[in-house]
Design a protein around this motif. Structure first.
Motif, PDB file in Angstrom:
ATOM      1  N   HIS A  51       0.956  -1.180   0.163  1.00  0.00           N
ATOM      2  CA  HIS A  51       0.145   0.022   0.072  1.00  0.00           C
ATOM      3  C   HIS A  51       0.853   1.236  -0.064  1.00  0.00           C
ATOM      4  O   HIS A  51       0.377   2.391   0.080  1.00  0.00           O
ATOM      5  N   VAL A  52       2.225   1.002  -0.186  1.00  0.00           N
ATOM      6  CA  VAL A  52       3.173   2.188  -0.141  1.00  0.00           C
ATOM      7  C   VAL A  52       3.909   2.456  -1.154  1.00  0.00           C
ATOM      8  O   VAL A  52       4.079   1.608  -1.948  1.00  0.00           O
ATOM      9  N   SER A  77     -10.080   4.865   0.405  1.00  0.00           N
ATOM     10  CA  SER A  77      -9.168   4.935   1.398  1.00  0.00           C
ATOM     11  C   SER A  77      -9.599   4.671   2.612  1.00  0.00           C
ATOM     12  O   SER A  77     -10.959   4.444   2.882  1.00  0.00           O
ATOM     13  N   VAL A 103      -5.839   6.330   7.998  1.00  0.00           N
ATOM     14  CA  VAL A 103      -4.461   6.368   7.527  1.00  0.00           C
ATOM     15  C   VAL A 103      -4.434   7.716   6.540  1.00  0.00           C
ATOM     16  O   VAL A 103      -4.865   7.873   5.379  1.00  0.00           O
ATOM     17  N   TYR A 120      -1.249   6.550   0.752  1.00  0.00           N
ATOM     18  CA  TYR A 120      -1.862   5.092   1.012  1.00  0.00           C
ATOM     19  C   TYR A 120      -2.487   4.891  -0.262  1.00  0.00           C
ATOM     20  O   TYR A 120      -3.525   5.637  -0.876  1.00  0.00           O
TER      21      TYR A 120
END
Ligand SMILES: C[S@@+](CC[C@H](N)C(=O)[O-])C[C@H]1O[C@@H](n2cnc3c(N)ncnc32)[C@H](O)[C@@H]1O
Length: 256
Positions: free
Chosen positions: A131-132, A200, A204, A208
């Protein structure tokens, strides 16, 4: 050489008691494969232990723990270990502390700002790097290595080559952003795009989304880490979906 007695003990301990089946209503990972995905983590961690030199598993970090989809299995696998459960999702961290006796660690959006204040024999990273963006992946892989015991390992999952096929059947993200990801993947071996706000999650903030990485891109990040050895890279190993990389210590055996 791995510790055969440790592997045998893990297997017998894991089979000794049933895994908790109660799931938090706030768990965002709920689906029909929930328990199988957790069980598959047990398999890849066992394979990780067998590819490395971990003598005992006394302290484990589950990052990101979510609401314990994997942790409920790990507490069975290592019944005498101390667990630290870390996530940005404070509700998930609290749930893991209450249900599974873990030490709660609420993370920060920039993971490299988190000082765990201890060392782990095993760090399980299930679906965080997926996710990064590339800079975070690179620096977080390095950051986690600082918290390993002398023979500790990180077992981390990635969206690898197979994820291109998965996306065709079960899209991770809107098609325009998927193209952006694929473009980065073809150009640099690592692609990433942010979720739009509707995809999303509230807890977070900031960057993301979804990543896609070639095994070679991840291995090249790890190659540059001083004192670290890559023990294995297995495509599609976690739940027939995410790739699994195992890295850790020692880089060189003491006997040399
Ligand atoms: C796909 S979920 C996986 C959760 C868990 N590993 C599982 O398999 O059920 C990704 C998790 O990463 C967490 N996360 C995102 N950024 C984080 C950060 N900087 N530090 C810790 N956790 C983070 C999210 O809150 C979310 O719970």
């Amino acid at each position: 050489m791995y510790n055969m007695a440790l592997i045998e003990r893990c297997l017998s301990d894991y089979g000794a008691l049933p895994v908790a089946t109660q799931v938090s209503p706030n768990d965002q990972m709920q689906n029909q494969w929930y328990l199988e995905v957790g069980r598959s983590a047990v398999e890849v961690i066992l394979a990780g232990l067998m590819s490395s030199y971990v003598p005992q598993v006394n302290r484990v970090l589950d990052l990101p723990c979510g609401h314990g989809r994997v942790l409920r299995h790990l507490v069975r696998m290592f019944p005498t270990a101390e667990f630290h459960a870390c996530d940005l999702d404070a509700d998930g961290v609290r749930y893991c502390a209450e249900q599974f006796g873990a030490v709660p660690v609420v993370s920060r959006p920039e993971l490299s700002e988190v000082d765990f204040g201890t060392k782990y024999d095993l760090i399980w990273v299930g679906s965080l790097f997926t996710h990064v963006a590339e800079p975070q992946c690179r620096s977080w892989l390095a950051h986690l290595a600082k918290f390993l015991t002398a023979r500790g390992i990180v077992v981390a999952t990635m969206h690898g080559r197979w994820s291109q096929s998965v996306h065709q059947r079960m899209p991770y993200i809107g098609e325009d952003r998927w193209q952006e990801i694929v473009n980065g993947y073809h150009a640099r071996g690592y692609g990433y795009a942010d979720y739009v706000s509707s995809e999303s999650v509230d807890h977070v903030p900031g960057n993301y989304g979804i990543s896609l990485a070639r095994p070679s891109a991840i291995l090249s990040m790890l190659e540059h880490l001083e004192g670290i050895r890559v023990f294995s890279y297995s495509e599609r190993a976690w739940a027939d979906h995410q790739d699994v990389v195992v890295y850790g210590k020692p880089a060189v055996d003491e006997a040399w």
